[in-house]
Design a protein around this motif. Sequence first.
Motif, short mmCIF file in Angstrom:
data_model
loop_
_atom_site.label_atom_id
_atom_site.label_comp_id
_atom_site.label_asym_id
_atom_site.label_seq_id
_atom_site.Cartn_x
_atom_site.Cartn_y
_atom_site.Cartn_z
N THR A 94 38.97 35.06 44.09
CA THR A 94 38.56 35.44 42.73
C THR A 94 38.47 36.95 42.54
O THR A 94 38.00 37.42 41.50
CB THR A 94 37.21 34.81 42.36
OG1 THR A 94 36.23 35.18 43.35
CG2 THR A 94 37.32 33.29 42.30
N GLY A 95 38.90 37.74 43.53
CA GLY A 95 38.95 39.18 43.35
C GLY A 95 38.19 39.98 44.39
O GLY A 95 37.80 39.47 45.45
N MET A 140 32.22 32.99 42.79
CA MET A 140 33.04 31.77 42.78
C MET A 140 33.37 31.31 41.37
O MET A 140 34.35 30.59 41.16
CB MET A 140 32.32 30.65 43.55
CG MET A 140 32.27 30.88 45.04
SD MET A 140 31.55 29.48 45.94
CE MET A 140 29.84 29.59 45.45
N GLY A 141 32.56 31.73 40.39
CA GLY A 141 32.79 31.29 39.02
C GLY A 141 33.86 32.07 38.29
O GLY A 141 34.25 31.70 37.18
N SER A 142 34.35 33.14 38.88
CA SER A 142 35.40 33.94 38.25
C SER A 142 36.76 33.25 38.41
O SER A 142 36.94 32.40 39.29
CB SER A 142 35.45 35.34 38.87
OG SER A 142 34.21 36.00 38.72
N ARG A 143 37.71 33.65 37.60
CA ARG A 143 39.02 33.01 37.68
C ARG A 143 39.79 33.51 38.90
O ARG A 143 39.60 34.64 39.36
CB ARG A 143 39.83 33.28 36.41
CG ARG A 143 40.17 34.75 36.16
CD ARG A 143 40.88 34.92 34.84
NE ARG A 143 41.17 36.32 34.57
CZ ARG A 143 42.27 36.93 34.99
NH1 ARG A 143 43.17 36.27 35.69
NH2 ARG A 143 42.47 38.21 34.70
N LEU A 144 40.68 32.68 39.40
CA LEU A 144 41.50 33.04 40.56
C LEU A 144 42.46 34.16 40.19
O LEU A 144 43.11 34.10 39.15
CB LEU A 144 42.27 31.83 41.07
CG LEU A 144 41.43 30.63 41.53
CD1 LEU A 144 42.34 29.49 41.97
CD2 LEU A 144 40.51 31.03 42.66
N MET A 145 42.57 35.17 41.05
CA MET A 145 43.45 36.29 40.73
C MET A 145 44.14 36.89 41.95
O MET A 145 45.04 37.71 41.80
CB MET A 145 42.68 37.37 39.98
CG MET A 145 41.49 37.96 40.71
SD MET A 145 40.59 39.18 39.72
CE MET A 145 41.84 40.41 39.41
N LEU A 146 43.74 36.51 43.16
CA LEU A 146 44.35 37.08 44.36
C LEU A 146 44.90 35.99 45.26
O LEU A 146 44.22 34.99 45.52
CB LEU A 146 43.33 37.91 45.16
CG LEU A 146 42.79 39.20 44.52
CD1 LEU A 146 41.81 39.88 45.47
CD2 LEU A 146 43.92 40.15 44.16
N GLY A 147 46.13 36.19 45.73
CA GLY A 147 46.71 35.26 46.68
C GLY A 147 46.22 35.55 48.09
O GLY A 147 45.64 36.61 48.38
#
Length: 289
Positions: free
Chosen positions: A170-171, A263-270
């Motif tokens: 999530t960052g 954990m509540g943030s949006r997924l942004m990193l592979g």
Amino acid sequence: MAYLICENCNHYWQINSEEEFWAFHKCDECGSPLLYVKNLNEYRKITKDVPESSRKTHTHRKADNYWRLWRGGRLILIAGALMTPAGILLTVTGTAWGITPLLLGIILMALSVPLRRASERRGMGWRKGHEGELIVTNCLRRLPEGYHILNDIQLPGAYGNMDHVVVGPTGVYVIETKSYSGNYIVKGDRWFLNDELKKEEVRSPSIQAKRNAAALKEFLETRDIYVSWVNAVVAFLSASCTIMEEDEHCRILKPCQVPEHIMGSRLMLGESKVKKIVDALRKHASEVW
């Protein structure tokens, strides 16, 4: 029901709410910071039992240095207390140089008092800060597999250190830990102590957190690692903090709330980028989980 766990004593206690964590955040028996979990099943899922690498953090070293200074002051006091009566005895018996140990003993005892007071006061402050960092680390350990916790990061050429950096799906999050005493009112980036005996504006932890976030983003770019944003968080350990104006660029949270925020943030990193960021920061961190 939530639980507080002392991993040093292998004991745990059941609590009714997260608020009780602030009254019992340290073990009564050994003084170790307690690990807060929502349930015992959550604790069983924690895989980060020990850090991958670890050395003393800046805060820990500072606390130890001041306590060494305090012990040195105590030794000076003892030396002065022994020399003074010896000097008095020698002076009474007519020894010509008896006045020397007498005066030296008085001087040593006089010097030891401000030395011990100053080192004890500052040592307590640094120790409180170190305990706060341990509490935040224990809360961050609730993050699931795939998240990496790096403590006490000192970037090349940067002034000061970053208490905690979390890197995961999530960052990237820079977390500034503050163990302030008293009641505080926060208006954007301005922090005010609001106690009965004292009311004043204090140094803003949110400005510090945002500055560290910007520095970390710039550092990663020098390593050809680009992220759209580095999140700033203040983990605030005081019992009372009233937020009058929310700062959208820096969240102020209790330590137990930080994992849920991440954990509540949006997924942004592979996974590959997470690994690149952790590898770039690893050698600059005192502790890696």
